[in-house]
Structure formats: structure tokens, C-alpha cells
Design a protein around this motif. Sequence first.
Motif, mmCIF file in Angstrom:
data_model
loop_
_atom_site.group_PDB
_atom_site.id
_atom_site.type_symbol
_atom_site.label_atom_id
_atom_site.label_comp_id
_atom_site.label_asym_id
_atom_site.label_seq_id
_atom_site.Cartn_x
_atom_site.Cartn_y
_atom_site.Cartn_z
ATOM 1 N N LEU A 107 0.824 -1.210 0.000
ATOM 2 C CA LEU A 107 0.000 0.000 0.000
ATOM 3 C C LEU A 107 0.855 1.256 0.000
ATOM 4 O O LEU A 107 0.545 2.235 -0.698
ATOM 5 C CB LEU A 107 -0.934 0.010 1.200
ATOM 6 C CG LEU A 107 -2.092 -0.979 1.192
ATOM 7 C CD1 LEU A 107 -2.877 -0.871 2.488
ATOM 8 C CD2 LEU A 107 -2.998 -0.699 0.015
ATOM 9 N N ASN A 108 1.938 1.235 0.753
ATOM 10 C CA ASN A 108 2.830 2.381 0.797
ATOM 11 C C ASN A 108 3.464 2.616 -0.581
ATOM 12 O O ASN A 108 3.590 3.758 -1.024
ATOM 13 C CB ASN A 108 3.905 2.174 1.861
ATOM 14 C CG ASN A 108 4.751 3.408 2.054
ATOM 15 O OD1 ASN A 108 4.291 4.523 1.866
ATOM 16 N ND2 ASN A 108 5.998 3.213 2.429
ATOM 17 N N ALA A 109 3.866 1.543 -1.237
ATOM 18 C CA ALA A 109 4.462 1.687 -2.573
ATOM 19 C C ALA A 109 3.450 2.247 -3.543
ATOM 20 O O ALA A 109 3.790 3.109 -4.366
ATOM 21 C CB ALA A 109 4.971 0.315 -3.041
ATOM 22 N N ARG A 110 2.187 1.811 -3.465
ATOM 23 C CA ARG A 110 1.140 2.369 -4.353
ATOM 24 C C ARG A 110 0.949 3.856 -4.101
ATOM 25 O O ARG A 110 0.787 4.635 -5.039
ATOM 26 C CB ARG A 110 -0.172 1.634 -4.114
ATOM 27 C CG ARG A 110 -0.246 0.272 -4.706
ATOM 28 C CD ARG A 110 -1.638 -0.288 -4.520
ATOM 29 N NE ARG A 110 -1.652 -1.732 -4.628
ATOM 30 C CZ ARG A 110 -2.663 -2.488 -4.295
ATOM 31 N NH1 ARG A 110 -3.767 -1.946 -3.796
ATOM 32 N NH2 ARG A 110 -2.606 -3.793 -4.452
ATOM 33 N N ASP A 111 0.930 4.252 -2.825
ATOM 34 C CA ASP A 111 0.755 5.671 -2.495
ATOM 35 C C ASP A 111 1.921 6.501 -3.030
ATOM 36 O O ASP A 111 1.736 7.617 -3.503
ATOM 37 C CB ASP A 111 0.622 5.866 -0.989
ATOM 38 C CG ASP A 111 -0.722 5.410 -0.448
ATOM 39 O OD1 ASP A 111 -1.645 5.229 -1.272
ATOM 40 O OD2 ASP A 111 -0.836 5.241 0.780
ATOM 41 N N GLN A 112 3.130 5.944 -2.953
ATOM 42 C CA GLN A 112 4.297 6.666 -3.447
ATOM 43 C C GLN A 112 4.233 6.833 -4.963
ATOM 44 O O GLN A 112 4.583 7.894 -5.494
ATOM 45 C CB GLN A 112 5.588 5.922 -3.051
ATOM 46 C CG GLN A 112 5.837 5.852 -1.550
ATOM 47 C CD GLN A 112 5.999 7.230 -0.932
ATOM 48 O OE1 GLN A 112 6.517 8.163 -1.558
ATOM 49 N NE2 GLN A 112 5.513 7.380 0.288
ATOM 50 N N GLN A 113 3.765 5.802 -5.669
ATOM 51 C CA GLN A 113 3.644 5.886 -7.109
ATOM 52 C C GLN A 113 2.554 6.868 -7.514
ATOM 53 O O GLN A 113 2.679 7.600 -8.489
ATOM 54 C CB GLN A 113 3.347 4.509 -7.703
ATOM 55 C CG GLN A 113 4.529 3.582 -7.670
ATOM 56 C CD GLN A 113 4.158 2.189 -8.174
ATOM 57 O OE1 GLN A 113 2.991 1.928 -8.481
ATOM 58 N NE2 GLN A 113 5.156 1.318 -8.259
ATOM 59 N N ALA A 114 1.452 6.887 -6.777
ATOM 60 C CA ALA A 114 0.349 7.783 -7.084
ATOM 61 C C ALA A 114 0.739 9.234 -6.827
ATOM 62 O O ALA A 114 0.279 10.149 -7.525
ATOM 63 C CB ALA A 114 -0.873 7.424 -6.281
ATOM 64 N N ALA A 115 1.631 9.465 -5.858
ATOM 65 C CA ALA A 115 2.045 10.829 -5.542
ATOM 66 C C ALA A 115 3.007 11.373 -6.590
ATOM 67 O O ALA A 115 3.122 12.587 -6.753
ATOM 68 C CB ALA A 115 2.706 10.847 -4.165
ATOM 69 N N GLU A 116 3.673 10.512 -7.334
ATOM 70 C CA GLU A 116 4.658 10.976 -8.348
ATOM 71 C C GLU A 116 4.023 11.348 -9.596
ATOM 72 O O GLU A 116 3.163 11.468 -10.156
ATOM 73 C CB GLU A 116 5.672 9.868 -8.603
ATOM 74 C CG GLU A 116 6.549 9.624 -7.425
ATOM 75 C CD GLU A 116 7.487 8.436 -7.669
ATOM 76 O OE1 GLU A 116 7.433 7.801 -8.738
ATOM 77 O OE2 GLU A 116 8.271 8.164 -6.767
#
Length: 116
Positions: A107-116
Motif C-alpha cells: 500500500l505504501n508503494a502504491r501511495d508513493q507511485q500515485a504521488a509521483e
Amino acid sequence: MAIVATSLVSLLVCCGLAWWQWDRFTSANGTFQNLGYVLQWPLFGLFPAFMFWRIRQLKHKADAEGPPIEEPEVPAPRPRPDAVKAPQPETDEDEELAAYNRYLRELNARDQQAAE
């Protein structure tokens, strides 16, 4: 002496309250809750006397055993100043906890990708 007087007053007051609840129970609008209070109030009144008796028993027992023996305090060992602790790898002994931690990382990796 004050404790004995307090115990007696408590017992008398609580017995009076039990009598009052008995009158309420036997009246036309009395319920079984009132009967429960009839049984509880004398116990409440006896509680201070019981505590006084129990404290005396514990005091007599402590006096009979004598003073407590104190063991010498042993200081905790200090870490050596030259010792360097290596970081411990994360190990999850519980498989369910490990799966939950993997899910949180995903979930953290998805959030990081969505923020970029």
C-alpha cells in the motif's frame, strides 16, 4: 476505636436501608430489584468490619514472620563501550503478521507511485 464505630454505624445504616427496601418490595409497586437490594445492603454494611478484620489478620501475620529480608541490589551489567551492535534483520515469527506487513508495504508503494 474509630474504625469499630465506623463499622457499627455502617452496619446500622445499611440495615436500615435494607429494611426500607424490604418495605418497598412488599408494597404494591415493589419489584425483585428491591429484593436484591434487601440482600445487598447488609453485605455493604459488613464490608468495613470485614476489611478491619482482614487488615488486622495481615498485620498479625506480618508481625509473626518478622521483618522482611532485603536482598542486596545487583547492578545491571553495562554494555562494553567497544561493542557495536549490528542492526537486526526484520524477522516476523508470525506468518499472519508477516503477511500484514507485506500488505502495508504494498500500500505504501502504491501511495508513493500515485504521488509521483
